[in-house]
Design a protein around this motif. Structure first.
Motif, PDB file in Angstrom:
ATOM      1  N   PHE A   1      19.772  24.068  13.222  1.00 20.29           N
ATOM      2  CA  PHE A   1      20.398  25.290  13.746  1.00 20.29           C
ATOM      3  C   PHE A   1      21.479  24.854  14.724  1.00 20.29           C
ATOM      4  O   PHE A   1      21.299  23.924  15.493  1.00 20.29           O
ATOM      5  N   SER A   2      22.638  25.499  14.621  1.00 22.80           N
ATOM      6  CA  SER A   2      23.712  25.264  15.600  1.00 22.80           C
ATOM      7  C   SER A   2      24.398  26.590  15.863  1.00 22.80           C
ATOM      8  O   SER A   2      24.592  27.386  14.953  1.00 22.80           O
ATOM      9  N   SER A   3      24.745  26.815  17.117  1.00 24.15           N
ATOM     10  CA  SER A   3      25.468  28.047  17.437  1.00 24.15           C
ATOM     11  C   SER A   3      26.324  27.848  18.679  1.00 24.15           C
ATOM     12  O   SER A   3      25.920  27.145  19.601  1.00 24.15           O
ATOM     13  N   LYS A   4      27.477  28.476  18.661  1.00 27.40           N
ATOM     14  CA  LYS A   4      28.341  28.417  19.835  1.00 27.40           C
ATOM     15  C   LYS A   4      28.062  29.637  20.701  1.00 27.40           C
ATOM     16  O   LYS A   4      27.986  30.755  20.203  1.00 27.40           O
ATOM     17  N   THR A   5      27.871  29.414  21.997  1.00 28.88           N
ATOM     18  CA  THR A   5      27.657  30.531  22.923  1.00 28.88           C
ATOM     19  C   THR A   5      28.970  30.800  23.665  1.00 28.88           C
ATOM     20  O   THR A   5      29.939  30.068  23.489  1.00 28.88           O
ATOM     21  N   GLU A   6      28.967  31.835  24.483  1.00 22.67           N
ATOM     22  CA  GLU A   6      30.201  32.171  25.226  1.00 22.67           C
ATOM     23  C   GLU A   6      30.254  31.473  26.570  1.00 22.67           C
ATOM     24  O   GLU A   6      31.148  31.732  27.360  1.00 22.67           O
ATOM     25  N   PHE A   7      29.247  30.623  26.851  1.00 22.58           N
ATOM     26  CA  PHE A   7      29.241  30.004  28.172  1.00 22.58           C
ATOM     27  C   PHE A   7      28.685  28.578  28.089  1.00 22.58           C
ATOM     28  O   PHE A   7      27.986  28.217  27.148  1.00 22.58           O
ATOM     29  N   ARG A   8      29.001  27.797  29.113  1.00 21.32           N
ATOM     30  CA  ARG A   8      28.426  26.448  29.221  1.00 21.32           C
ATOM     31  C   ARG A   8      26.947  26.579  29.553  1.00 21.32           C
ATOM     32  O   ARG A   8      26.566  27.343  30.438  1.00 21.32           O
ATOM     33  N   ILE A   9      26.126  25.816  28.863  1.00 20.43           N
ATOM     34  CA  ILE A   9      24.673  25.963  28.967  1.00 20.43           C
ATOM     35  C   ILE A   9      24.114  25.001  30.013  1.00 20.43           C
ATOM     36  O   ILE A   9      24.463  23.826  30.025  1.00 20.43           O
TER      37      ILE A   9
ATOM     38  N   SER B   1      18.907  21.419  22.176  1.00 17.27           N
ATOM     39  CA  SER B   1      19.782  20.943  23.258  1.00 17.27           C
ATOM     40  C   SER B   1      20.938  21.910  23.465  1.00 17.27           C
ATOM     41  O   SER B   1      21.380  22.601  22.547  1.00 17.27           O
ATOM     42  N   GLY B   2      21.417  21.952  24.713  1.00 20.41           N
ATOM     43  CA  GLY B   2      22.545  22.808  25.068  1.00 20.41           C
ATOM     44  C   GLY B   2      23.433  22.079  26.043  1.00 20.41           C
ATOM     45  O   GLY B   2      22.952  21.309  26.880  1.00 20.41           O
ATOM     46  N   GLY B   3      24.744  22.307  25.923  1.00 21.67           N
ATOM     47  CA  GLY B   3      25.642  21.514  26.757  1.00 21.67           C
ATOM     48  C   GLY B   3      26.836  22.262  27.296  1.00 21.67           C
ATOM     49  O   GLY B   3      26.996  23.475  27.105  1.00 21.67           O
ATOM     50  N   PHE B   4      27.673  21.495  27.977  1.00 20.91           N
ATOM     51  CA  PHE B   4      28.890  22.055  28.555  1.00 20.91           C
ATOM     52  C   PHE B   4      29.952  22.320  27.489  1.00 20.91           C
ATOM     53  O   PHE B   4      31.021  22.825  27.794  1.00 20.91           O
ATOM     54  N   ASP B   5      29.667  21.955  26.210  1.00 20.54           N
ATOM     55  CA  ASP B   5      30.551  22.344  25.103  1.00 20.54           C
ATOM     56  C   ASP B   5      30.195  23.744  24.595  1.00 20.54           C
ATOM     57  O   ASP B   5      30.718  24.184  23.578  1.00 20.54           O
ATOM     58  N   SER B   6      29.273  24.427  25.296  1.00 22.42           N
ATOM     59  CA  SER B   6      28.795  25.781  24.941  1.00 22.42           C
ATOM     60  C   SER B   6      28.036  25.822  23.620  1.00 22.42           C
ATOM     61  O   SER B   6      27.822  26.886  23.057  1.00 22.42           O
ATOM     62  N   MET B   7      27.627  24.662  23.123  1.00 22.14           N
ATOM     63  CA  MET B   7      26.909  24.596  21.849  1.00 22.14           C
ATOM     64  C   MET B   7      25.403  24.485  22.054  1.00 22.14           C
ATOM     65  O   MET B   7      24.931  23.833  22.986  1.00 22.14           O
TER      66      MET B   7
ATOM     67  N   LYS C   1      15.898   6.717  19.158  1.00 21.46           N
ATOM     68  CA  LYS C   1      16.949   7.497  18.489  1.00 21.46           C
ATOM     69  C   LYS C   1      17.980   7.941  19.514  1.00 21.46           C
ATOM     70  O   LYS C   1      17.645   8.235  20.665  1.00 21.46           O
ATOM     71  N   THR C   2      19.236   8.034  19.064  1.00 20.07           N
ATOM     72  CA  THR C   2      20.296   8.632  19.875  1.00 20.07           C
ATOM     73  C   THR C   2      20.956   9.727  19.045  1.00 20.07           C
ATOM     74  O   THR C   2      21.317   9.495  17.893  1.00 20.07           O
ATOM     75  N   PHE C   3      21.088  10.901  19.613  1.00 18.74           N
ATOM     76  CA  PHE C   3      21.728  12.022  18.929  1.00 18.74           C
ATOM     77  C   PHE C   3      23.025  12.376  19.666  1.00 18.74           C
ATOM     78  O   PHE C   3      23.006  12.612  20.868  1.00 18.74           O
ATOM     79  N   SER C   4      24.119  12.388  18.922  1.00 18.37           N
ATOM     80  CA  SER C   4      25.448  12.621  19.524  1.00 18.37           C
ATOM     81  C   SER C   4      26.102  13.865  18.938  1.00 18.37           C
ATOM     82  O   SER C   4      27.233  13.815  18.479  1.00 18.37           O
ATOM     83  N   CYS C   5      25.361  14.974  18.922  1.00 19.87           N
ATOM     84  CA  CYS C   5      25.912  16.188  18.297  1.00 19.87           C
ATOM     85  C   CYS C   5      26.772  17.016  19.253  1.00 19.87           C
ATOM     86  O   CYS C   5      27.462  17.932  18.833  1.00 19.87           O
ATOM     87  N   HIS C   6      26.751  16.694  20.554  1.00 16.11           N
ATOM     88  CA  HIS C   6      27.540  17.463  21.524  1.00 16.11           C
ATOM     89  C   HIS C   6      28.864  16.766  21.833  1.00 16.11           C
ATOM     90  O   HIS C   6      28.937  15.533  21.843  1.00 16.11           O
ATOM     91  N   SER C   7      29.885  17.570  22.115  1.00 12.65           N
ATOM     92  CA  SER C   7      31.200  17.009  22.437  1.00 12.65           C
ATOM     93  C   SER C   7      31.444  16.975  23.944  1.00 12.65           C
ATOM     94  O   SER C   7      32.508  16.602  24.403  1.00 12.65           O
ATOM     95  N   SER C   8      30.416  17.387  24.716  1.00 10.27           N
ATOM     96  CA  SER C   8      30.525  17.383  26.170  1.00 10.27           C
ATOM     97  C   SER C   8      29.139  17.106  26.751  1.00 10.27           C
ATOM     98  O   SER C   8      28.191  16.899  26.002  1.00 10.27           O
ATOM     99  N   ALA C   9      29.032  17.091  28.080  1.00 12.87           N
ATOM    100  CA  ALA C   9      27.766  16.764  28.749  1.00 12.87           C
ATOM    101  C   ALA C   9      26.607  17.616  28.220  1.00 12.87           C
ATOM    102  O   ALA C   9      26.757  18.820  28.010  1.00 12.87           O
TER     103      ALA C   9
END
Length: 327
Positions: free
Chosen positions: A111-119, A92-98, A69-77
């Motif tokens: 579950f999806s949430s935007k954080t205030e920082f790159r993860i 998963s957490g990424g540099f899109d802060s998601m 499987k490949t999951f492409s839910c992030h817009s950044s690394a």
């Protein structure tokens, strides 16, 4: 997997150092940041990988070496990804802060949430399967509850970035490694926290002027290791006051600014680490001597992880996007 079945009921045998390459898996178009075997032993043929190419992949890394499987839910690394304890979901957490929790069967985000920082770091609580800790490019580390999709607690430290998170047994305390290297002796490089109260227990653990990109707990003894940018692994007590063991230092590999992972073998006898020169180093935990080195990759090897059931199976990944399985 038929290969895993015979080992499920038996006691884990002594870990053997792998000698040969079984699978060469290269479907990522960017550096692989993290790999993890599925924690559900019956499904531990599955390996998770998170990459700078914005994807998370699940592989059959025991039988076929194929990408499932490949999951492409992030817009950044994607810097961090972890299996849930049930083996059906991936956080998963990424540099899109998601932050995303993905169902691996349907590919949908539970579950999806935007954080205030790159993860850059994620860890599930060892006994509370719906709770995880998230850190990154921020002075704060946060505990989340997936049932409410809300932040449970905030842990504040005078740092700029969290590099790794390590829960101690039972999960009442956890450690964060940070990029704070100050001029005074209390380097704040490793900070110990009380999980419930969010109080800082100690920031006087590591006094050398190196950051520690990764931390790993021994499976049987009350100790942990910290990978240091001084090109050595330091050993500490996992009980207060978390003293460093000055008699043991594991050196020979290179870190050189890469987030090189390290871990103990499941039987606790070996310590394995990647190296910025692409090698994998196997240390004897007790003597701290190098047992063997494996010329695994051309680029920096940032992770090497033993299979939880099969005694000599090892997965490695590198900065070129390759994943290799050794036996």
């Amino acid at each position: 997997s038929e290969l895993i079945k015979p080992y499920l009921g038996s006691k884990y045998k002594v870990t053997e150092v792998p000698k040969s390459l079984i699978f060469y898996m290269s479907k990522h178009s960017g550096p692989v940041n993290e790999i993890q075997w599925c924690p559900v032993l019956e499904q531990s043929h599955m390996l998770l990988s998170a990459s700078m190419d914005r994807t998370v992949k699940v592989w059959d890394a025991v039988d076929t070496g194929c990408c499932l499987k490949t999951f492409s839910c992030h817009s950044s690394a994607v810097r961090a990804a972890r299996w849930s304890s049930c083996g059906r979901r991936i956080l998963s957490g990424g540099f899109d802060s998601m932050l995303h929790l993905t169902d691996i069967e349907t590919g949908k985000q539970i579950f999806s949430s935007k954080t205030e920082f790159r993860i850059s770091a994620l860890k599930f609580h060892p006994t509370e399967s719906n709770v995880f800790i998230c850190g990154g490019f921020s002075p704060e580390v946060k505990a989340w509850d997936l049932r409410t999709s809300k932040v449970l607690r905030v842990y504040r430290a005078a740092v700029q970035q969290t590099l790794d998170i390590l829960f101690l047994p039972e999960g009442r305390e956890f450690l964060t490694s940070t990029d704070a290297v100050s001029r005074d002796s209390a380097d704040r490089t490793i900070v110990a926290w009380d999980f419930q109260s969010a109080a800082k227990i100690s920031n006087q653990i590591f006094h050398e002027r190196y950051t520690c990109p990764s931390l790993s707990l021994h499976p049987k003894e009350s100790v942990f290791v910290a990978q240091t940018n001084g090109n050595y692994l330091a050993l500490f007590s996992a009980q207060r006051p978390y003293r460093i063991n000055k008699k043991k230092r594991y050196e020979g590999h290179k870190v050189e600014g890469f987030a090189v992972g390290c871990e103990f073998s499941p039987d606790g006898t070996l310590l394995v680490t990647g190296s910025s020169d692409g090698k994998v180093f196997f240390y004897n935990y007790h003597t701290s001597r190098i047992i063997r080195t494996l010329s695994a990759h051309k680029e920096a090897c940032v992770s090497a992880t033993f299979h939880p059931v099969l005694p000599s199976l090892l997965a490695t990944c590198d900065w070129a996007g390759e994943i290799k399985i050794w036996q």
